[in-house]
Design a protein around this motif. Sequence first.
Motif, PDB file in Angstrom:
ATOM      1  N   ILE A 184       5.734  -0.583  -8.848  1.00 22.15           N
ATOM      2  CA  ILE A 184       5.390   0.019 -10.141  1.00 22.15           C
ATOM      3  C   ILE A 184       5.297   1.532  -9.989  1.00 22.15           C
ATOM      4  CG2 ILE A 184       3.640   0.144 -11.952  1.00 22.15           C
ATOM      5  CD1 ILE A 184       2.910  -2.745 -11.274  1.00 22.15           C
ATOM      6  N   GLU A 185       6.137   2.238 -10.683  1.00 25.55           N
ATOM      7  CA  GLU A 185       6.226   3.690 -10.549  1.00 25.55           C
ATOM      8  C   GLU A 185       4.968   4.401 -11.053  1.00 25.55           C
ATOM      9  OE1 GLU A 185       9.602   4.690 -12.848  1.00 25.55           O
ATOM     10  OE2 GLU A 185      11.066   3.780 -11.486  1.00 25.55           O
ATOM     11  N   GLN A 186       4.298   3.802 -12.055  1.00 28.47           N
ATOM     12  CA  GLN A 186       3.199   4.512 -12.706  1.00 28.47           C
ATOM     13  C   GLN A 186       1.904   4.528 -11.895  1.00 28.47           C
ATOM     14  OE1 GLN A 186       4.982   2.080 -14.114  1.00 28.47           O
ATOM     15  NE2 GLN A 186       6.142   3.059 -15.746  1.00 28.47           N
ATOM     16  N   LEU A 187       1.811   3.741 -10.843  1.00 31.34           N
ATOM     17  CA  LEU A 187       0.571   3.674 -10.083  1.00 31.34           C
ATOM     18  C   LEU A 187       0.391   4.898  -9.191  1.00 31.34           C
ATOM     19  CD1 LEU A 187       0.401  -0.059  -8.932  1.00 31.34           C
ATOM     20  CD2 LEU A 187      -0.853   1.042 -10.779  1.00 31.34           C
ATOM     21  N   PRO A 188      -0.849   5.340  -9.009  1.00 35.24           N
ATOM     22  CA  PRO A 188      -1.112   6.430  -8.059  1.00 35.24           C
ATOM     23  C   PRO A 188      -0.703   6.022  -6.641  1.00 35.24           C
ATOM     24  CG  PRO A 188      -3.021   6.030  -9.461  1.00 35.24           C
ATOM     25  CD  PRO A 188      -2.071   4.909  -9.705  1.00 35.24           C
ATOM     26  N   ARG A 189      -0.313   6.979  -5.841  1.00 36.16           N
ATOM     27  CA  ARG A 189       0.144   6.703  -4.487  1.00 36.16           C
ATOM     28  C   ARG A 189      -0.928   5.999  -3.669  1.00 36.16           C
ATOM     29  NH1 ARG A 189       3.970   4.993  -1.866  1.00 36.16           N
ATOM     30  NH2 ARG A 189       5.211   6.212  -3.351  1.00 36.16           N
ATOM     31  N   ARG A 190      -2.206   6.367  -3.856  1.00 34.94           N
ATOM     32  CA  ARG A 190      -3.281   5.746  -3.081  1.00 34.94           C
ATOM     33  C   ARG A 190      -3.357   4.248  -3.361  1.00 34.94           C
ATOM     34  NH1 ARG A 190      -7.279   4.724  -6.565  1.00 34.94           N
ATOM     35  NH2 ARG A 190      -7.292   5.878  -8.542  1.00 34.94           N
ATOM     36  N   VAL A 191      -3.076   3.833  -4.607  1.00 31.89           N
ATOM     37  CA  VAL A 191      -3.117   2.412  -4.954  1.00 31.89           C
ATOM     38  C   VAL A 191      -1.933   1.685  -4.324  1.00 31.89           C
ATOM     39  CG1 VAL A 191      -3.080   0.742  -6.849  1.00 31.89           C
ATOM     40  CG2 VAL A 191      -4.366   2.875  -7.089  1.00 31.89           C
ATOM     41  N   ILE A 192      -0.755   2.312  -4.382  1.00 30.83           N
ATOM     42  CA  ILE A 192       0.439   1.694  -3.796  1.00 30.83           C
ATOM     43  C   ILE A 192       0.279   1.549  -2.285  1.00 30.83           C
ATOM     44  CG2 ILE A 192       2.911   2.013  -3.393  1.00 30.83           C
ATOM     45  CD1 ILE A 192       3.111   3.342  -6.113  1.00 30.83           C
ATOM     46  N   ASP A 193      -0.257   2.586  -1.644  1.00 27.37           N
ATOM     47  CA  ASP A 193      -0.471   2.525  -0.193  1.00 27.37           C
ATOM     48  C   ASP A 193      -1.458   1.413   0.169  1.00 27.37           C
ATOM     49  OD1 ASP A 193       1.261   4.612   0.099  1.00 27.37           O
ATOM     50  OD2 ASP A 193      -0.281   6.148   0.335  1.00 27.37           O
ATOM     51  N   ARG A 194      -2.507   1.281  -0.619  1.00 24.78           N
ATOM     52  CA  ARG A 194      -3.490   0.235  -0.349  1.00 24.78           C
ATOM     53  C   ARG A 194      -2.866  -1.145  -0.518  1.00 24.78           C
ATOM     54  NH1 ARG A 194      -8.975  -0.856  -3.901  1.00 24.78           N
ATOM     55  NH2 ARG A 194      -9.730  -2.667  -2.728  1.00 24.78           N
ATOM     56  N   ALA A 195      -2.015  -1.299  -1.540  1.00 25.59           N
ATOM     57  CA  ALA A 195      -1.328  -2.579  -1.745  1.00 25.59           C
ATOM     58  C   ALA A 195      -0.410  -2.885  -0.572  1.00 25.59           C
ATOM     59  CB  ALA A 195      -0.545  -2.553  -3.051  1.00 25.59           C
ATOM     60  N   GLY A 196       0.255  -1.855  -0.039  1.00 28.61           N
ATOM     61  CA  GLY A 196       1.143  -2.059   1.093  1.00 28.61           C
ATOM     62  C   GLY A 196       0.405  -2.529   2.329  1.00 28.61           C
ATOM     63  N   VAL A 197      -0.762  -1.937   2.576  1.00 28.73           N
ATOM     64  CA  VAL A 197      -1.561  -2.352   3.732  1.00 28.73           C
ATOM     65  C   VAL A 197      -2.042  -3.787   3.561  1.00 28.73           C
ATOM     66  CG1 VAL A 197      -3.704  -1.935   4.986  1.00 28.73           C
ATOM     67  CG2 VAL A 197      -2.281   0.004   4.293  1.00 28.73           C
ATOM     68  N   THR A 198      -2.498  -4.130   2.365  1.00 30.95           N
ATOM     69  CA  THR A 198      -3.000  -5.489   2.118  1.00 30.95           C
ATOM     70  C   THR A 198      -1.888  -6.520   2.251  1.00 30.95           C
ATOM     71  OG1 THR A 198      -4.634  -4.553   0.593  1.00 30.95           O
ATOM     72  CG2 THR A 198      -4.274  -6.924   0.485  1.00 30.95           C
ATOM     73  N   THR A 199      -0.675  -6.145   1.890  1.00 32.49           N
ATOM     74  CA  THR A 199       0.456  -7.077   1.965  1.00 32.49           C
ATOM     75  C   THR A 199       0.697  -7.559   3.389  1.00 32.49           C
ATOM     76  OG1 THR A 199       1.489  -5.973   0.069  1.00 32.49           O
ATOM     77  CG2 THR A 199       2.907  -7.392   1.384  1.00 32.49           C
ATOM     78  N   THR A 200       0.372  -6.738   4.389  1.00 41.63           N
ATOM     79  CA  THR A 200       0.613  -7.136   5.781  1.00 41.63           C
ATOM     80  C   THR A 200      -0.203  -8.371   6.173  1.00 41.63           C
ATOM     81  OG1 THR A 200      -1.117  -5.619   6.582  1.00 41.63           O
ATOM     82  CG2 THR A 200       1.129  -4.759   6.432  1.00 41.63           C
ATOM     83  N   LEU A 201      -1.297  -8.648   5.444  1.00 37.62           N
ATOM     84  CA  LEU A 201      -2.078  -9.852   5.731  1.00 37.62           C
ATOM     85  C   LEU A 201      -1.267 -11.122   5.472  1.00 37.62           C
ATOM     86  CD1 LEU A 201      -5.488  -8.917   4.032  1.00 37.62           C
ATOM     87  CD2 LEU A 201      -4.989  -8.909   6.479  1.00 37.62           C
ATOM     88  N   PHE A 202      -0.246 -11.010   4.609  1.00 40.88           N
ATOM     89  CA  PHE A 202       0.515 -12.178   4.167  1.00 40.88           C
ATOM     90  C   PHE A 202       1.892 -12.237   4.832  1.00 40.88           C
ATOM     91  CE2 PHE A 202      -2.566 -11.002   0.998  1.00 40.88           C
ATOM     92  CZ  PHE A 202      -3.076 -12.209   0.548  1.00 40.88           C
ATOM     93  N   ALA A 203       1.992 -11.665   6.036  1.00 39.11           N
ATOM     94  CA  ALA A 203       3.288 -11.605   6.719  1.00 39.11           C
ATOM     95  C   ALA A 203       3.882 -12.976   6.977  1.00 39.11           C
ATOM     96  CB  ALA A 203       3.135 -10.833   8.031  1.00 39.11           C
ATOM     97  N   ASP A 204       3.055 -13.983   7.228  1.00 37.93           N
ATOM     98  CA  ASP A 204       3.555 -15.324   7.540  1.00 37.93           C
ATOM     99  C   ASP A 204       3.622 -16.232   6.315  1.00 37.93           C
ATOM    100  OD1 ASP A 204       3.760 -14.663  10.242  1.00 37.93           O
ATOM    101  OD2 ASP A 204       1.663 -15.222  10.630  1.00 37.93           O
ATOM    102  N   VAL A 205       3.479 -15.639   5.140  1.00 36.93           N
ATOM    103  CA  VAL A 205       3.501 -16.411   3.895  1.00 36.93           C
ATOM    104  C   VAL A 205       4.864 -16.252   3.238  1.00 36.93           C
ATOM    105  CG1 VAL A 205       2.471 -16.651   1.598  1.00 36.93           C
ATOM    106  CG2 VAL A 205       1.018 -16.132   3.572  1.00 36.93           C
ATOM    107  N   SER A 206       5.416 -17.339   2.741  1.00 32.53           N
ATOM    108  CA  SER A 206       6.737 -17.311   2.106  1.00 32.53           C
ATOM    109  C   SER A 206       6.683 -16.559   0.779  1.00 32.53           C
ATOM    110  CB  SER A 206       7.250 -18.731   1.865  1.00 32.53           C
ATOM    111  OG  SER A 206       7.321 -19.464   3.062  1.00 32.53           O
ATOM    112  N   ASP A 207       7.859 -16.101   0.343  1.00 32.09           N
ATOM    113  CA  ASP A 207       7.968 -15.421  -0.948  1.00 32.09           C
ATOM    114  C   ASP A 207       8.182 -16.448  -2.060  1.00 32.09           C
ATOM    115  OD1 ASP A 207       7.800 -12.911   0.259  1.00 32.09           O
ATOM    116  OD2 ASP A 207       9.968 -12.862   0.621  1.00 32.09           O
TER     117      ASP A 207
END
Length: 421
Positions: A184-207
């Motif tokens: 989402i382009e409209q989100l602040p960079r700090r929110v996008i970065d935080r989402a990216g870090v949290t996503t790593t918790l789900f590395a072994d989860v299917s899409d």
Amino acid sequence: MSLTATAIKVQEIAEKGESLVSLSPSQAARLQELRFCRVLPTSDTGSWRVTDVNRVGVVAIDDVRIIVKPKTPLRSLIFMASYSGVQASVRNAHFAFEVDKDLPSALASAFLSAVDNATSRGLLKGYIPVDETGTVVRGRWDVARQLKSRPGLPVPLELTYDDYTEDVAENRILKAALRALIRIEQLPRRVIDRAGVTTTLFADVSDLRPGMSVTLPRESRLNAHYQPALRLARWILETTSWAHSQGASAGATFLLNVAKVYEDFVGHVLQATLRPAGFDVDLQVADWQLDTGGKVRMRPDIVISRGGRVVTVADTKYKVWGDGNGSPPNADVYQALAYAVTAKVPEVHLLYVSGDVSPRKYVVGSTNTTIIAHTLDVSGTPDTLIEDVSRLGRSLTPGRAWPPGVSLTTAEESLERDAAT
């Protein structure tokens, strides 16, 4: 080439009423193509009138960012979106997003906090069925599949077993929502970065498969702590997928159907309130028909029944009641009457958002039907919101064997007496 912050022109439109925006003809046409509002020209060149808004959020068109401001306070809106009957004790502390001014940032911040709470003890695990081919027996040998795929051959084996894994539906939904936030382009960079870090918790989860509709897993004791995050994830996925289905470019829109959020919240609070008293509360009943031939179909928002018999019907209306002459729109009353005739119930309720008008009754003498219009103030605290909807739920079923200790307010008792007379 990306636009700099100084090159972006920010404009606001209101969810209620009409707003004026400055757009080129092509930008106005693209806004109309999103199908969440009407865009009409004015006598001034480059000025357009926007009305009939039914989504809130942010739309980015070229160098213009249009913010659609909800009439509902952000805190109330996010709480309604995250509410679940299993975990009704969600508190303000879960939503520390006061610094975020727009809906995408508020919803994203609330979702990330909810994911942190849900995964604080690790990712949810569960058993999922697995079909695989192997040389060592594990689980159950699927003889039927073996004979179909390899008749007469003993190896390799076709096996079926249950695997205890993090790759469950709940985690797939959260992962999909996190990845949607990153785009989402409209989100602040700090929110996008935080989402990216949290996503790593789900590395072994299917899409999730692209284009899949999001159906939340049934609430249970095991996934109760996931419910607020799952509900917010569903809204995030629907706001982004809705834009794609209308042909918008990726990340160009973030539009939330607040009317659906309101309907969903009211319905789930009514379920939590009325089920302990023996009532069934069904939401979005799709098999009703007005005529004998089944040509005129209806979809009531809330159907309350007991022992298999419909007691009353209610419809949520995400609009302010009290404008004009202070009466509900005629179309809403006609719709309520159709529900009453079809269900053969004496009362139907219209549940409007906001307004300071007391409940009002409309008696249709020819059918002996009473239509009652209510208003709910959604500007209060989460506790107040739940309390108000719960109180309303008890007033929808007056005089029907409530458990000891359950009482109605003075206003509801008055309404009950009026209905009895």
